[in-house]
Design a protein around this motif. Structure first.
Motif, short mmCIF file in Angstrom:
data_model
loop_
_atom_site.label_atom_id
_atom_site.label_comp_id
_atom_site.label_asym_id
_atom_site.label_seq_id
_atom_site.Cartn_x
_atom_site.Cartn_y
_atom_site.Cartn_z
N UNK A 1 0.44 3.75 41.69
CA UNK A 1 1.82 3.88 41.20
C UNK A 1 1.86 4.97 40.12
N UNK A 2 0.92 4.95 39.19
CA UNK A 2 0.87 5.97 38.13
C UNK A 2 0.73 7.37 38.73
N UNK A 3 -0.14 7.50 39.72
CA UNK A 3 -0.35 8.81 40.35
C UNK A 3 0.92 9.30 41.03
N UNK A 4 1.62 8.40 41.74
CA UNK A 4 2.85 8.79 42.43
C UNK A 4 3.92 9.18 41.42
N UNK A 5 4.05 8.40 40.35
CA UNK A 5 5.04 8.72 39.32
C UNK A 5 4.72 10.06 38.66
N UNK A 6 3.46 10.28 38.32
CA UNK A 6 3.05 11.56 37.73
C UNK A 6 3.34 12.73 38.66
N UNK A 7 3.07 12.54 39.94
CA UNK A 7 3.29 13.61 40.92
C UNK A 7 4.77 13.97 41.01
N UNK A 8 5.64 13.01 40.72
CA UNK A 8 7.08 13.26 40.78
C UNK A 8 7.69 13.47 39.39
N UNK A 9 6.81 13.66 38.40
CA UNK A 9 7.22 13.96 37.02
C UNK A 9 8.20 12.94 36.46
N UNK A 10 7.86 11.66 36.61
CA UNK A 10 8.71 10.62 36.06
C UNK A 10 7.85 9.49 35.52
#
Length: 96
Positions: free
Chosen positions: A72-81
């Protein structure tokens, strides 16, 4: 030609309101003072209410495995949120 040159002195780049150079010790003391005093008055944790009006939005706590939390953290970081915003977006898509 009227060129004006200024000498750059990094120790004077940032000054306190008393005109003293900002040092690591001054920064540490300011940080400790801020941590002891808490957030500034009028600051609302989390920002604007998602529920609208002047009410706090409800909070939901979720327990995840470490692997899921990392994904989840990786996905959020990848989408800058933020993680919170990313999860909220996923849940809103699923519930609409």
């Amino acid at each position: 030609m009227n060129d004006v040159f200024y000498r750059f002195d990094p120790s004077h780049e940032h000054l306190t309101k008393d005109g003293q150079p900002v040092t690591d010790d001054i920064i540490d003391e300011m940080a400790h003072r801020a941590e002891r005093s808490g957030p500034p008055k009028g600051l609302v944790p989390g920002g604007k209410s998602l529920s609208g009006g002047r009410t706090h939005s409800p909070k939901v706590q979720v327990v995840l495995s470490r692997e899921t939390e990392q994904k989840v953290r990786e996905r959020a970081d990848a989408e800058h949120m933020s993680v919170s915003r990313w999860i909220r977006r996923v849940l809103e898509k699923e519930t609409s």
